[in-house]
Design an enzyme around this catalytic site. Structure first.
Site, PDB file in Angstrom:
ATOM      1  N   ASP A  96      -3.000  13.021  27.133  1.00 17.47           N
ATOM      2  CA  ASP A  96      -1.839  13.870  26.823  1.00 17.47           C
ATOM      3  C   ASP A  96      -2.129  14.527  25.481  1.00 17.47           C
ATOM      4  O   ASP A  96      -3.198  14.325  24.912  1.00 17.47           O
ATOM      5  CB  ASP A  96      -0.585  12.982  26.776  1.00 17.47           C
ATOM      6  CG  ASP A  96       0.689  13.747  27.094  1.00 17.47           C
ATOM      7  OD1 ASP A  96       0.898  14.834  26.510  1.00 17.47           O
ATOM      8  OD2 ASP A  96       1.488  13.272  27.928  1.00 17.47           O
TER       9      ASP A  96
ATOM     10  N   ASP B  91       7.598  11.830  32.034  1.00 14.13           N
ATOM     11  CA  ASP B  91       6.447  12.579  31.512  1.00 14.13           C
ATOM     12  C   ASP B  91       5.308  11.586  31.304  1.00 14.13           C
ATOM     13  O   ASP B  91       5.152  10.980  30.246  1.00 14.13           O
ATOM     14  CB  ASP B  91       6.817  13.279  30.205  1.00 14.13           C
ATOM     15  CG  ASP B  91       5.755  14.300  29.813  1.00 14.13           C
ATOM     16  OD1 ASP B  91       4.783  14.487  30.573  1.00 14.13           O
ATOM     17  OD2 ASP B  91       5.906  14.906  28.744  1.00 14.13           O
ATOM     18  N   ALA B  92       4.538  11.408  32.374  1.00 12.16           N
ATOM     19  CA  ALA B  92       3.575  10.304  32.438  1.00 12.16           C
ATOM     20  C   ALA B  92       2.143  10.782  32.580  1.00 12.16           C
ATOM     21  O   ALA B  92       1.214  10.013  32.353  1.00 12.16           O
ATOM     22  CB  ALA B  92       3.929   9.403  33.611  1.00 12.16           C
ATOM     23  N   LYS B  93       1.929  12.043  33.000  1.00 11.64           N
ATOM     24  CA  LYS B  93       0.577  12.605  33.162  1.00 11.64           C
ATOM     25  C   LYS B  93      -0.314  11.670  33.983  1.00 11.64           C
ATOM     26  O   LYS B  93      -1.472  11.437  33.627  1.00 11.64           O
ATOM     27  CB  LYS B  93      -0.054  12.892  31.797  1.00 11.64           C
ATOM     28  CG  LYS B  93       0.842  13.654  30.803  1.00 11.64           C
ATOM     29  CD  LYS B  93       0.969  15.101  31.112  1.00 11.64           C
ATOM     30  CE  LYS B  93       1.465  15.957  29.944  1.00 11.64           C
ATOM     31  NZ  LYS B  93       2.664  15.516  29.206  1.00 11.64           N
ATOM     32  N   ARG B  94       0.191  11.128  35.082  1.00  8.80           N
ATOM     33  CA  ARG B  94      -0.595  10.234  35.916  1.00  8.80           C
ATOM     34  C   ARG B  94      -1.449  11.029  36.903  1.00  8.80           C
ATOM     35  O   ARG B  94      -1.355  12.268  36.973  1.00  8.80           O
ATOM     36  CB  ARG B  94       0.320   9.259  36.665  1.00  8.80           C
ATOM     37  CG  ARG B  94       1.178   8.374  35.766  1.00  8.80           C
ATOM     38  CD  ARG B  94       0.360   7.470  34.851  1.00  8.80           C
ATOM     39  NE  ARG B  94       1.172   6.404  34.277  1.00  8.80           N
ATOM     40  CZ  ARG B  94       1.655   6.370  33.026  1.00  8.80           C
ATOM     41  NH1 ARG B  94       1.430   7.350  32.187  1.00  8.80           N
ATOM     42  NH2 ARG B  94       2.358   5.342  32.608  1.00  8.80           N
TER      43      ARG B  94
END
Lengths: 277, 277
Positions: A96, B91-94
């Site tokens: 991120d 909001d984890a950006k996995r």
């Protein structure tokens, strides 16, 4: 864990095996389901049965996170019993903007704050430099950055080519290679594309590579070693399903050990052949 | 939440504001630090002060995960108090291979199992189709896929160009656009590149875009609306630091409301100008 310590462990154990702990409650033996924390019980038995045969353990964070708070408790307990002479990998695929990546680094590296002190974490590079470097700023911790993965979708973007024919995964190898060093950075390269290791090694001759895809996903250990091994071995080859789900019975740990032993012996032969041991 | 419900909320509230909950214990007012769960106390006050002015909340998962089990407890309690008429974003950006992405979907979407039932999750696309589609298979849940982000490192790979001049982020918009629909897929597009919205809208005219970078990161709301708005608004504009850290004093919630109100009023003007309300 430093690179020298990792190389020492590989030579001592005659193994570069990483055991994946993608522990799925629907796939573990039924007799464990009455335990207070079946996922932890399973992991403990697998670790005890395989610790002398492997040099790394890799819990897949999704398999813990999917149970929320309870899952994180299982993850923390699992981290606590990982042998200190094994390299520990949080397979989390995080990444991120800079200040957020710093928080993820704290989550997986800073035992005092988060309860977890993994040696390394897997990182998705899509957001670029400031998403990767916070993981490189901490002594003896490692970022393991996705380059060329073993899944079906890997071709969708990783092979995107520029005008000169350079592919995205090559650009990742080059740029990330400049941001970090061979002492704090590894790359994920899937075993399902044996000859792709030639291309990877052009850009990253000295890095360690974390290699999923041997076994259940169809990759060949021999191909990986032929094209991917370097003077320090430079490989951590992961196996998950072939080991941890070798049996769903009461003999699951014993059978896991037997499967890990087969891989360790194949690895020993490869290390001998390469003159590393 | 469905697209129709989201559009209804935007028209009713005359706002397309998303409030980011990147709650950092070192930045919240000191008088909260004696509470049992200061992060939750802070979030609760912020949500109560802003709920009528915004249509979405976006906890940044790293800021919870960095405290391990305790952080996940704060996250779960925060999720429980998010207003049901607001769109909730993990909001984890996995993003991982198919079976692992399915576990992440469970982690953030399946309240019965994980304790969390967010409407959506942010996704990194590097691993391709099977890393994205598990998030699209669940009714009324959304994948918000990184396209063009607002951080310094965004240029490192997102602008990688093929022989025809097409950039990686354009390929992401096209391919992900084919995997999902405008009813279950959004894209992250940073506000710091106003005119880039023209390019984004060529490939994704009808999708909703989640837009970070307005305010503290320097993006202009007017530019975003000029180049990025569509007939359904099609924008969720996030503000974090400008709102939640408007004051470190006892008036933090009041000041957060005042800052959110300024943005809501600017948004109302933009919605009026575009004939959406």
């Amino acid at each position: 864990m430093t690179r020298a310590e990792l190389v020492r462990a590989i030579k001592d154990k005659k193994s570069f095996l990483c055991v994946g702990l993608d522990t799925d409650i629907t796939k573990i033996p039924e007799h464990l389901l009455d335990d207070e924390d079946p996922i932890f019980s399973f992991n403990k038995a697998i670790v005890e049965a395989t610790a002398d045969l492997c040099v790394a353990y890799k819990p897949n964070i999704a398999f813990y996170e999917c149970y929320g708070v309870k899952g994180w408790q299982s993850l923390q307990k699992t981290w606590e019993i990982l042998p200190k002479d094994c390299f520990s990998i949080a397979d989390a695929k995080r990444g991120d903007i800079g200040n957020t990546s710093a928080m993820y680094a704290q989550a997986f590296f800073d035992e005092q704050v988060s309860g977890l002190g993994f040696d390394s974490i897997t990182i998705a590079p899509y957001m670029g430099q400031d998403s990767v470097t916070p993981f490189l700023d901490i002594p003896n911790k490692w970022a393991i950055v996705l380059a060329l993965t073993s899944n079906a979708g890997s071709k969708d973007f990783q092979n995107f080519s520029d005008a000169s024919g350079e592919q995205l995964f090559e650009s990742v190898l080059q740029k990330v290679g400049e941001w970090g060093t061979v002492d704090n950075t590894m790359f994920v390269v899937g075993a399902t594309r044996g000859d792709a290791f030639l291309q990877v090694r052009k850009h990253a001759p000295d890095h360690f590579l974390l290699v999923p895809g041997v076994g259940a996903q169809g990759g060949s250990l021999q191909d990986v070693c032929q094209y991917g091994m370097n003077a320090d071995c430079g490989l951590l080859v992961n196996s998950t399903r072939g080991i941890i789900y070798a049996s769903k019975g009461r003999d699951f740990a014993e059978r896991a050990r037997a499967e890990a032993l087969i891989l360790q012996q194949e690895m020993e032969a490869e290390l001998l052949k390469a003159g590393i041991i």
